[in-house]
Design an enzyme around this catalytic site. Structure first.
Site, PDB file in Angstrom:
ATOM      1  N   HIS A   1       0.840  -1.206   0.000  1.00  0.00           N
ATOM      2  CA  HIS A   1       0.000   0.000   0.000  1.00  0.00           C
ATOM      3  C   HIS A   1       0.877   1.259   0.000  1.00  0.00           C
ATOM      4  O   HIS A   1       0.563   2.242  -0.673  1.00  0.00           O
ATOM      5  CB  HIS A   1      -0.888   0.035   1.248  1.00  0.00           C
ATOM      6  CG  HIS A   1      -1.831  -1.111   1.366  1.00  0.00           C
ATOM      7  ND1 HIS A   1      -1.669  -2.123   2.277  1.00  0.00           N
ATOM      8  CD2 HIS A   1      -2.961  -1.420   0.673  1.00  0.00           C
ATOM      9  CE1 HIS A   1      -2.662  -2.987   2.168  1.00  0.00           C
ATOM     10  NE2 HIS A   1      -3.449  -2.606   1.191  1.00  0.00           N
TER      11      HIS A   1
ATOM     12  N   GLN B   1      -8.728  -8.010 -10.289  1.00  0.00           N
ATOM     13  CA  GLN B   1      -9.395  -6.794  -9.805  1.00  0.00           C
ATOM     14  C   GLN B   1      -8.976  -5.588 -10.652  1.00  0.00           C
ATOM     15  O   GLN B   1      -9.815  -4.781 -11.065  1.00  0.00           O
ATOM     16  CB  GLN B   1      -9.034  -6.570  -8.340  1.00  0.00           C
ATOM     17  CG  GLN B   1      -9.424  -5.203  -7.799  1.00  0.00           C
ATOM     18  CD  GLN B   1      -9.222  -5.099  -6.304  1.00  0.00           C
ATOM     19  OE1 GLN B   1     -10.033  -5.586  -5.538  1.00  0.00           O
ATOM     20  NE2 GLN B   1      -8.158  -4.443  -5.870  1.00  0.00           N
TER      21      GLN B   1
ATOM     22  N   LYS C   1      -0.949  -7.279  -7.660  1.00  0.00           N
ATOM     23  CA  LYS C   1      -1.161  -8.587  -7.017  1.00  0.00           C
ATOM     24  C   LYS C   1      -2.596  -9.047  -7.243  1.00  0.00           C
ATOM     25  O   LYS C   1      -2.859 -10.203  -7.511  1.00  0.00           O
ATOM     26  CB  LYS C   1      -0.858  -8.547  -5.520  1.00  0.00           C
ATOM     27  CG  LYS C   1      -0.985  -9.945  -4.908  1.00  0.00           C
ATOM     28  CD  LYS C   1      -0.481 -10.003  -3.502  1.00  0.00           C
ATOM     29  CE  LYS C   1      -1.482  -9.472  -2.518  1.00  0.00           C
ATOM     30  NZ  LYS C   1      -2.681 -10.337  -2.386  1.00  0.00           N
TER      31      LYS C   1
ATOM     32  N   ILE D   1       4.657  -5.890  -4.527  1.00  0.00           N
ATOM     33  CA  ILE D   1       5.779  -5.737  -3.575  1.00  0.00           C
ATOM     34  C   ILE D   1       5.895  -7.053  -2.803  1.00  0.00           C
ATOM     35  O   ILE D   1       4.889  -7.600  -2.332  1.00  0.00           O
ATOM     36  CB  ILE D   1       5.538  -4.554  -2.607  1.00  0.00           C
ATOM     37  CG1 ILE D   1       5.276  -3.258  -3.389  1.00  0.00           C
ATOM     38  CG2 ILE D   1       6.701  -4.399  -1.634  1.00  0.00           C
ATOM     39  CD1 ILE D   1       6.458  -2.711  -4.169  1.00  0.00           C
TER      40      ILE D   1
ATOM     41  N   ARG E   1      -3.402 -10.426   4.507  1.00  0.00           N
ATOM     42  CA  ARG E   1      -3.785 -11.775   4.977  1.00  0.00           C
ATOM     43  C   ARG E   1      -2.574 -12.611   5.394  1.00  0.00           C
ATOM     44  O   ARG E   1      -2.762 -13.653   6.027  1.00  0.00           O
ATOM     45  CB  ARG E   1      -4.601 -12.508   3.910  1.00  0.00           C
ATOM     46  CG  ARG E   1      -6.001 -11.927   3.748  1.00  0.00           C
ATOM     47  CD  ARG E   1      -6.892 -12.769   2.864  1.00  0.00           C
ATOM     48  NE  ARG E   1      -8.280 -12.348   2.935  1.00  0.00           N
ATOM     49  CZ  ARG E   1      -8.894 -11.562   2.049  1.00  0.00           C
ATOM     50  NH1 ARG E   1      -8.239 -11.107   0.996  1.00  0.00           N
ATOM     51  NH2 ARG E   1     -10.160 -11.226   2.209  1.00  0.00           N
TER      52      ARG E   1
HETATM   53  O1  PAF Z   1      -7.881  -4.370  -3.051  1.00  0.00           O
HETATM   54  C1  PAF Z   1      -8.546  -4.037  -2.043  1.00  0.00           C
HETATM   55  O2  PAF Z   1      -8.013  -3.824  -0.962  1.00  0.00           O
HETATM   56  C2  PAF Z   1     -10.052  -3.905  -2.155  1.00  0.00           C
HETATM   57  O3  PAF Z   1     -10.591  -4.877  -2.995  1.00  0.00           O
HETATM   58  C3  PAF Z   1     -10.508  -2.494  -2.603  1.00  0.00           C
HETATM   59  C4  PAF Z   1     -10.031  -2.168  -3.998  1.00  0.00           C
HETATM   60  C5  PAF Z   1      -9.974  -1.469  -1.616  1.00  0.00           C
HETATM   61  C6  PAF Z   1     -12.037  -2.412  -2.589  1.00  0.00           C
HETATM   62  O4  PAF Z   1     -12.560  -2.653  -1.330  1.00  0.00           O
END
Ligand code: PAF
Length: 283
Positions: free
Chosen positions: A37, A152, A148, A175, A186
């Site tokens: 992040h 999505q 990763k 990363i 997780r």
């Molecule tokens: O990747 C994530 O952490 C989640 O799927 C997101 C994009 C924040 C949506 O809740």
């Protein structure tokens, strides 16, 4: 750095920035932030005048028997990391603020039928819905997502195109820990023995990557990856698949840009990882 919990106060700040002609980068997260992040926030910091990070464990993207309750949370730590990376605003709503009595959802077809979408049927509808809402609330010029979660990322890019959101979706590299494990909130579920076992994901993908070449049949590629994971007694494969990088549909040969993605249970923890291969670029 400011924090907000309501849509109204977030919109007010964002509107003020827009009025001043400032650009906005959004990093949507579910919190429990790590270096992955941090890299998204750092990139957003470089490319925008203002950076908004959302921290929201989104209930609609969890299935009935998934880890919504157990999902790790540490907002004080998240705020410290956001501040260190130079974020301007952390938006941290409660589920009631985001959903109230909502009955409208965003669904994406085909791209969500494979890989994680196949194993987690409601997942991408929840992701698309919350990400659409965050786009409306934070009105970003750019939004940052990690590679990763490659499916999505592909789904959000397609949703942005299909629904004419006026923003750029920026994908950022995976990363990893020093030993190769992809960073994930997780990973915290793993005990010491499982943490060691989890290395089978990156090891298997490394083997697959070394084999990848233009025209290779994906069955061979997937078998090599499967065999490596199956050597690990604590691992149980959810899927090993090679798909078209844009449509997320399985392919039989590496004859276009592809994504090889895996999901593996280590004990009770489901981990994902992947690599991309473009035969025109990487051959
Ligand atoms: O990747 C994530 O952490 C989640 O799927 C997101 C994009 C924040 C949506 O809740």
């Amino acid at each position: 750095m400011q924090t907000t919990t309501t849509i109204e106060e977030t919109r007010k700040l964002v509107k003020d920035w827009k009025r001043q002609g400032l650009t906005i980068g959004l990093v949507p997260t579910m919190g429990y932030l790590h270096e992955g992040h941090a890299s998204l926030i750092a990139r957003a910091r470089k490319e925008n005048d203002r950076v908004v990070v959302s921290v929201f464990v989104n209930p609609t993207q969890f299935g009935p028997n998934e880890d919504l309750e157990a999902y790790p949370r540490d907002f004080a730590h998240d705020c410290r990391l956001c501040e260190e990376q130079g974020a301007d605003l952390v938006f941290h709503p409660e589920p009631e603020e985001m959903y109230q009595d909502a009955c409208t959802y965003v669904n994406i077809r085909t791209l969500s039928d494979t890989l994680c979408g196949k194993s987690r049927p409601v997942h991408f509808s929840g992701v698309c819905t919350v990400v659409s809402k965050l786009f409306h609330i934070a009105a970003p010029d750019r939004a940052y997502f990690g590679e990763k979660d490659a499916q999505q990322l592909a789904i959000i890019k397609k949703m942005v195109k299909d629904l004419d959101f006026d923003l750029e979706v920026v994908g950022c590299p995976i990363i990893r820990e020093a030993d190769g494990l992809a960073k994930s909130s997780r990973n915290t579920y793993l005990n010491a023995q499982e943490r060691q076992a989890a290395l089978c994901l990156s090891r298997a993908l490394q083997k697959g990557k070394a084999l990848a070449k233009p025209g290779l049949d994906t069955k061979t590629l997937k078998n090599v990856i499967r065999e490596e994971i199956e050597k690990e007694p604590l691992a149980r494969i959810d899927y090993v698949e090679t798909v078209d990088a844009l449509t997320m549909q399985p392919v039989e040969a590496i004859d276009r840009p592809v994504l090889t993605a895996i999901a593996v249970y280590i004990g009770k923890t489901r981990l994902i990882d992947n690599f991309s291969y473009d035969p025109e670029v990487q051959a």
